[in-house]
Design a protein around this motif. Sequence first.
Motif, PDB file in Angstrom:
ATOM      1  N   GLN A  77       0.812  -1.209   0.000  1.00  0.00           N
ATOM      2  CA  GLN A  77       0.000   0.000   0.000  1.00  0.00           C
ATOM      3  C   GLN A  77       0.841   1.253   0.000  1.00  0.00           C
ATOM      4  OE1 GLN A  77      -2.754  -0.135   3.232  1.00  0.00           O
ATOM      5  NE2 GLN A  77      -4.273  -1.218   2.035  1.00  0.00           N
ATOM      6  N   SER A  78       2.028   1.166   0.568  1.00  0.00           N
ATOM      7  CA  SER A  78       2.874   2.349   0.645  1.00  0.00           C
ATOM      8  C   SER A  78       3.454   2.734  -0.694  1.00  0.00           C
ATOM      9  CB  SER A  78       4.033   2.102   1.611  1.00  0.00           C
ATOM     10  OG  SER A  78       4.891   1.111   1.073  1.00  0.00           O
ATOM     11  N   GLY A  79       3.457   1.810  -1.636  1.00  0.00           N
ATOM     12  CA  GLY A  79       4.050   2.092  -2.931  1.00  0.00           C
ATOM     13  C   GLY A  79       5.494   1.664  -3.013  1.00  0.00           C
ATOM     14  N   TYR A  80       6.156   1.391  -1.895  1.00  0.00           N
ATOM     15  CA  TYR A  80       7.523   0.880  -1.896  1.00  0.00           C
ATOM     16  C   TYR A  80       7.481  -0.640  -1.956  1.00  0.00           C
ATOM     17  CZ  TYR A  80      10.708   4.762  -1.199  1.00  0.00           C
ATOM     18  OH  TYR A  80      11.480   5.863  -1.388  1.00  0.00           O
ATOM     19  N   ALA A  81       8.464  -1.225  -2.587  1.00  0.00           N
ATOM     20  CA  ALA A  81       8.495  -2.672  -2.697  1.00  0.00           C
ATOM     21  C   ALA A  81       8.689  -3.291  -1.330  1.00  0.00           C
ATOM     22  CB  ALA A  81       9.620  -3.103  -3.624  1.00  0.00           C
ATOM     23  N   SER A  82       7.865  -4.291  -1.013  1.00  0.00           N
ATOM     24  CA  SER A  82       8.072  -5.001   0.240  1.00  0.00           C
ATOM     25  C   SER A  82       9.362  -5.785   0.198  1.00  0.00           C
ATOM     26  CB  SER A  82       6.892  -5.942   0.504  1.00  0.00           C
ATOM     27  OG  SER A  82       6.796  -6.899  -0.546  1.00  0.00           O
ATOM     28  N   ASN A  83       9.827  -6.131  -0.993  1.00  0.00           N
ATOM     29  CA  ASN A  83      11.132  -6.770  -1.171  1.00  0.00           C
ATOM     30  C   ASN A  83      12.006  -5.820  -1.974  1.00  0.00           C
ATOM     31  OD1 ASN A  83      13.336  -8.307  -1.928  1.00  0.00           O
ATOM     32  ND2 ASN A  83      12.137 -10.168  -2.199  1.00  0.00           N
ATOM     33  N   PRO A  84      13.094  -5.284  -1.373  1.00  0.00           N
ATOM     34  CA  PRO A  84      13.870  -4.258  -2.049  1.00  0.00           C
ATOM     35  C   PRO A  84      14.784  -4.793  -3.126  1.00  0.00           C
ATOM     36  CG  PRO A  84      14.892  -4.783   0.035  1.00  0.00           C
ATOM     37  CD  PRO A  84      13.634  -5.613  -0.057  1.00  0.00           C
ATOM     38  N   VAL A  85      14.642  -6.048  -3.506  1.00  0.00           N
ATOM     39  CA  VAL A  85      15.502  -6.629  -4.526  1.00  0.00           C
ATOM     40  C   VAL A  85      14.980  -6.216  -5.891  1.00  0.00           C
ATOM     41  CG1 VAL A  85      16.540  -8.730  -5.400  1.00  0.00           C
ATOM     42  CG2 VAL A  85      15.943  -8.554  -2.996  1.00  0.00           C
TER      43      VAL A  85
ATOM     44  N   MET B 202      11.212  -4.222   3.491  1.00  0.00           N
ATOM     45  CA  MET B 202      10.945  -3.100   4.372  1.00  0.00           C
ATOM     46  C   MET B 202       9.863  -2.237   3.756  1.00  0.00           C
ATOM     47  SD  MET B 202      14.428  -0.873   3.701  1.00  0.00           S
ATOM     48  CE  MET B 202      15.493  -2.302   3.790  1.00  0.00           C
ATOM     49  N   SER B 203       9.105  -1.585   4.609  1.00  0.00           N
ATOM     50  CA  SER B 203       8.016  -0.737   4.146  1.00  0.00           C
ATOM     51  C   SER B 203       8.516   0.680   3.921  1.00  0.00           C
ATOM     52  CB  SER B 203       6.891  -0.726   5.182  1.00  0.00           C
ATOM     53  OG  SER B 203       7.324  -0.080   6.367  1.00  0.00           O
ATOM     54  N   GLN B 204       7.653   1.480   3.297  1.00  0.00           N
ATOM     55  CA  GLN B 204       7.984   2.890   3.081  1.00  0.00           C
ATOM     56  C   GLN B 204       8.239   3.583   4.412  1.00  0.00           C
ATOM     57  OE1 GLN B 204       4.790   5.118   1.350  1.00  0.00           O
ATOM     58  NE2 GLN B 204       5.536   7.031   2.216  1.00  0.00           N
ATOM     59  N   ASP B 205       7.410   3.314   5.406  1.00  0.00           N
ATOM     60  CA  ASP B 205       7.579   3.969   6.703  1.00  0.00           C
ATOM     61  C   ASP B 205       8.922   3.618   7.324  1.00  0.00           C
ATOM     62  OD1 ASP B 205       5.133   5.168   6.471  1.00  0.00           O
ATOM     63  OD2 ASP B 205       4.061   3.672   7.666  1.00  0.00           O
ATOM     64  N   GLU B 206       9.340   2.358   7.175  1.00  0.00           N
ATOM     65  CA  GLU B 206      10.629   1.956   7.724  1.00  0.00           C
ATOM     66  C   GLU B 206      11.769   2.679   7.020  1.00  0.00           C
ATOM     67  OE1 GLU B 206      10.152  -2.621   9.256  1.00  0.00           O
ATOM     68  OE2 GLU B 206      10.048  -2.273   7.094  1.00  0.00           O
ATOM     69  N   VAL B 207      11.682   2.787   5.693  1.00  0.00           N
ATOM     70  CA  VAL B 207      12.733   3.472   4.938  1.00  0.00           C
ATOM     71  C   VAL B 207      12.830   4.930   5.353  1.00  0.00           C
ATOM     72  CG1 VAL B 207      13.457   4.214   2.633  1.00  0.00           C
ATOM     73  CG2 VAL B 207      12.556   1.918   2.969  1.00  0.00           C
TER      74      VAL B 207
END
Length: 664
Positions: free
Chosen positions: A83-91, A415-420
Amino acid sequence: MLLVTPQQPSEPVPAVTDSSGNSAVLARENMRWDPPQELNEPSRQDDRINELESRLRTLAEHLLSRSIPKQSVDTSAAEGLGQSGYASNPVLHGAKPILNKSRLFGRTHWTNDVPEFKRISEYMNIEKNEATDNERVKSLKSEIHVLLQKCKLLAKAIKASRPTRCLPVIEPQLPERYLADTMARLYISRFESVFRILHIPSFWIEYQSYWRDPANVDGATKFKIQLVIALGCSIDHESHSPEQVQSAACQWVYAAQAWLSAPLEKNRIGISGIQIQCLLILARQCLSISGDLIWVAMGTLVRTAMQMGLHLDPSHFDDLSVSDAELRRRLWATIMELNVQASLDAGMPPIVSIQDFDTKPPSNIDDTDMDDSIQKISPKPHTVVTETSLQIFLSDCLRPRLDILRMMNGLDPGMSQDEVVALTSEISNHCNKSRGFVKKNVETGSDVFRHNLADLLIRRFLLSLHRPWACTAHTGPLFYYSRKISYDTAATLLSPPQDDNFTRLLLRGSGIFKNRIIHVSLALASELLIEIQDKGSNPVTQQPWDYRSMLVAAVQEARQQSAQRMQFGETNVKLHMKLSVVLIRAESLLPGQSLQEKMIQSAKDSLQTSYATIQANMGLPVSPLYDGETFNIGDFSPLLDFDDILNAADLALDEATASSSSMF
């Protein structure tokens, strides 16, 4: 001289089309390309970071409210979007662990940045000898291949001439007293407040005792003194440091390594043994001796420390003196700092996590505040800067860096957008505050060096955190936040505040210091390629310091630093060549010019320059056409797989000797 990157004007974010086909223009006030701020403006930095976080969240809500479909973002990048728009897997873009021969390179290793250069391999078209190639292009391909092979052979010859642990070590004598004193003071004033390894008054007592009667000093004390002098030699830029002292410094490192590698005895497991291991880890990187393999050595250091109980706070033990307790806390904090740095460079998980120890940070005191006669320590307020303040500051930033390593190099990265955003904010705030924790020393003028070193140890985690998403910025504006952080971080790391000792360390060192120039170079070159892709290769003439001009200047500075490293013994020729090709890609073509031919010519010119530099280091005639008995050009194929050069294939990383001998 290290370039101070000029400031760039704001750039608007491209428009995004929503699912209904309407154009959602993301206004300049929602996301801008602001110039990187100076490190001595913490309040402005904090405001800017908070503003960026707010813009990012607003932008995410805007995009989500319009229900942008996955098809609007590159499939490989959009896979796993939450939902955040960031990849849950940063690979992203193939950023996954790479197994090369016997070594595994994890996600924070620099090899995961190299595939970005595939953007220009299509212009080279050199995987096979094309029938359409003209004779000039065919000739250039053949010359590039021959030069590359010659550089590799020269690098092998340099490696063969260097000592290894397998050879008998003839212990060199210490230099003259005045020179040894200078080198020891350099280490104490530059490194010791960042990596607290020694109790300085106690070390000077041991140092004076050694010079009075070297024959009766125990081996551990001798190795400590030798490694301290070696570390001072690694950053000495004065003319009074003779070449034989530099050679002796490397021999002392091998001697200490041999002593530690001998069958274990009780004197290896003790405070002195831990101090020698810490000094050795640092010296190997500063002097470029197997700096690419530090993570392996860290395993021994961490396990030795845990066997001694350093991972448990001294309050668990009743029989420890106050000074011993403080020394143990300092050593554990230093080991944890070396641990996170080695894990980032290797792309491997940290050997110890935050749950594996309860040792508290050291007390905020000077070394003169602790000795065996003191029964109780009264720490100074954190507003008072002491010789230990900088280490405490780094310890406070340990958790977010461990979180980055766990999320990026773990078995199930995500990692989520909020974590980043939260990690970025926390680490950025630490970077902005670092100067305030450096104790100024007017006599030695070492505060700039220590600030630069502490900033490097923290800031480079931002680059690794955002690089997987920065490369994807051209597929969707939601990733522009990472692209901006990536650029700002790379530009800052490329041109730190000027200090001659620190400049020498960056140009000579391996491990932390070599990986810094590789990560920064790839980030800046990738950003330049993205800019070219977004706006074309022949932009309309703009102001003298438009964004592209700044990127070109930064990549030129990175290439210059790569060339300077070769003057210090580096045999990495491919980084210099890649940056040269990227710079040609950014130039405008004249009518009738061939982009392919210009890029191939730039690669050849780069290799000729690098080859001549390596020859000069070996004492050979300086000529790119030199052919010694070692070379048999007829054995080489005239074909050149340039795609391998622009990507990470055919790596010949250092596996046994100095990391500065590795080929990139």
